[in-house]
Design a protein around this motif. Structure first.
Motif, mmCIF file in Angstrom:
data_model
loop_
_atom_site.group_PDB
_atom_site.id
_atom_site.type_symbol
_atom_site.label_atom_id
_atom_site.label_comp_id
_atom_site.label_asym_id
_atom_site.label_seq_id
_atom_site.Cartn_x
_atom_site.Cartn_y
_atom_site.Cartn_z
ATOM 1 N N TRP A 1 46.214 37.781 45.240
ATOM 2 C CA TRP A 1 45.084 37.560 44.287
ATOM 3 C C TRP A 1 45.710 37.491 43.069
ATOM 4 C CZ3 TRP A 1 43.030 41.096 40.889
ATOM 5 C CH2 TRP A 1 42.019 40.571 40.193
ATOM 6 N N TRP A 2 46.558 38.620 42.573
ATOM 7 C CA TRP A 2 46.639 38.723 41.330
ATOM 8 C C TRP A 2 47.830 37.558 40.772
ATOM 9 C CZ3 TRP A 2 51.686 39.879 38.967
ATOM 10 C CH2 TRP A 2 51.531 40.282 37.455
ATOM 11 N N LEU A 3 48.789 37.284 41.740
ATOM 12 C CA LEU A 3 49.657 36.307 41.532
ATOM 13 C C LEU A 3 48.833 34.815 41.292
ATOM 14 C CD1 LEU A 3 52.421 37.132 43.978
ATOM 15 C CD2 LEU A 3 52.635 37.263 41.335
ATOM 16 N N TRP A 55 43.587 55.623 43.464
ATOM 17 C CA TRP A 55 42.898 56.718 43.379
ATOM 18 C C TRP A 55 41.660 56.797 44.508
ATOM 19 C CZ3 TRP A 55 43.041 61.649 42.791
ATOM 20 C CH2 TRP A 55 41.841 62.355 42.677
ATOM 21 N N VAL A 56 41.051 55.665 44.675
ATOM 22 C CA VAL A 56 40.023 55.756 45.875
ATOM 23 C C VAL A 56 40.741 55.859 47.018
ATOM 24 C CG1 VAL A 56 38.296 53.907 46.782
ATOM 25 C CG2 VAL A 56 38.341 54.208 44.310
ATOM 26 N N SER A 114 36.562 53.658 32.532
ATOM 27 C CA SER A 114 37.849 53.137 31.734
ATOM 28 C C SER A 114 38.175 51.765 32.209
ATOM 29 C CB SER A 114 38.717 54.203 32.241
ATOM 30 O OG SER A 114 39.930 53.880 31.178
ATOM 31 N N SER A 115 38.430 51.710 33.724
ATOM 32 C CA SER A 115 38.625 50.274 34.236
ATOM 33 C C SER A 115 37.706 49.202 33.529
ATOM 34 C CB SER A 115 38.820 50.417 35.735
ATOM 35 O OG SER A 115 39.225 48.975 36.151
ATOM 36 N N LEU A 116 36.367 49.504 33.775
ATOM 37 C CA LEU A 116 35.421 48.584 33.494
ATOM 38 C C LEU A 116 35.444 48.221 31.978
ATOM 39 C CD1 LEU A 116 32.050 50.016 35.395
ATOM 40 C CD2 LEU A 116 33.668 47.833 35.866
ATOM 41 N N VAL A 117 35.694 49.401 31.231
ATOM 42 C CA VAL A 117 35.735 49.213 29.561
ATOM 43 C C VAL A 117 36.900 48.020 29.420
ATOM 44 C CG1 VAL A 117 36.291 50.025 27.385
ATOM 45 C CG2 VAL A 117 34.650 51.069 28.881
ATOM 46 N N LEU A 118 37.922 48.218 30.180
ATOM 47 C CA LEU A 118 39.205 47.161 30.038
ATOM 48 C C LEU A 118 38.690 45.937 30.453
ATOM 49 C CD1 LEU A 118 42.274 49.307 30.666
ATOM 50 C CD2 LEU A 118 41.594 48.642 28.657
ATOM 51 N N THR A 129 44.968 45.079 34.562
ATOM 52 C CA THR A 129 45.389 45.151 35.809
ATOM 53 C C THR A 129 46.131 46.160 36.226
ATOM 54 O OG1 THR A 129 45.860 42.583 35.394
ATOM 55 C CG2 THR A 129 47.129 43.603 37.171
ATOM 56 N N TYR A 130 46.639 47.028 35.437
ATOM 57 C CA TYR A 130 47.385 48.366 35.860
ATOM 58 C C TYR A 130 46.208 49.157 36.215
ATOM 59 C CZ TYR A 130 50.324 52.340 35.639
ATOM 60 O OH TYR A 130 50.818 53.526 35.945
ATOM 61 N N TRP A 131 45.198 49.216 35.289
ATOM 62 C CA TRP A 131 44.073 50.375 35.563
ATOM 63 C C TRP A 131 43.513 49.994 36.966
ATOM 64 C CZ3 TRP A 131 46.142 52.956 32.129
ATOM 65 C CH2 TRP A 131 45.528 54.205 31.440
ATOM 66 N N LEU A 132 43.204 48.675 36.901
ATOM 67 C CA LEU A 132 42.621 48.402 38.157
ATOM 68 C C LEU A 132 43.035 48.568 39.472
ATOM 69 C CD1 LEU A 132 40.006 46.992 39.322
ATOM 70 C CD2 LEU A 132 41.284 44.736 39.542
#
Length: 235
Positions: free
Chosen positions: A17-19, A212-213, A100-104, A203-206
């Motif tokens: 998906w990312w690519l 972590w989940v 944090s991820s949502l803010v990014l 992307t890194y944060w997501l």
């Protein structure tokens, strides 16, 4: 080991998906745009080398955690494994990482709007939530140690400190990149110079949120119960 296979499959799906999202397989030399004077102009590639580099980095990190998860399940099956109680603050820490991820993600939208002030604010808030996550993890360690759940007390204790410590180190590494993006944004007059930094950080944060989940599900025992349930169905 089913969770390891599932984890790897999800990582592969996320990578695909990312690519596709980054359009790394596009042919920019065949794509043309039109500027104001009507002269064709080739579109910029936005430094795909850095995007590919991040992709390889995430693949390495994912493989590392996949090996740790595999070791977790193999060690858990031995008789001396005693589950660690879940500190309640881990829920708060998870919420901080989600925010944090949502803010990014919101900051990426600010980049597209060319709102440099909003980008600076978003990066600062994301960093604050990330630091809150790290502080909360350290507090969870302190709680467990005060209750007698030290590293050498039990294999489950050791794995808890190992997986949370590894994840925390990767969050600290992400904070370095986030700090560099914030420095660039503080000196910039528009968002063009920080667009790529913000996108890579988001992307890194997501990705680290997803990791972590998975780790939290292991610590809480949900993943183990799910695997045991699947094994019973297959037996």
């Amino acid at each position: 080991m089913s969770v390891v296979v599932m984890f790897f499959a999800i990582l592969a799906a996320l990578a695909g998906w990312w690519l596709a999202r980054q359009r790394l397989f596009a042919k920019p030399w065949l794509e043309q745009g039109v500027i104001d004077d009507g002269v064709p102009e080739f579109r910029l590639s936005h430094d795909p080398a850095k995007r590919v580099g991040l992709g390889f980095l995430l693949a390495v990190i994912g493989s590392l955690f996949m090996l740790v998860i595999g070791a977790w399940f193999m060690r858990r099956d031995l008789g001396d494994w005693q589950p660690v109680p879940i500190p309640g603050i881990l829920w708060i820490n998870t919420g901080a990482l989600v925010l944090s991820s949502l803010v990014l993600e919101w900051t990426q939208r600010a980049v597209r709007r060319d709102s440099i002030g909003a980008v600076r604010t978003g990066l600062a808030i994301a960093a604050v939530f990330a630091l809150a996550f790290i502080g909360g993890q350290l507090f969870a360690w302190q709680q467990l140690a005060a209750s007698g759940f030290v590293v050498a007390g039990n294999p489950a204790n050791s794995f808890f400190y190992l997986v949370t410590g590894l994840h925390g180190l990767h969050i600290l590494g992400g904070l370095v990149a986030l700090g560099w993006a914030a420095i660039k944004a503080s000196r910039a007059t528009d968002t063009r110079t920080v667009r790529l930094n913000v996108e890579l950080c988001a992307t890194y944060w997501l990705f680290m949120l997803f990791v972590w989940v998975v780790l939290f599900s292991l610590i809480a025992g949900w993943a183990g119960r799910f695997v045991d349930f699947c094994m019973e169905l297959l037996s």
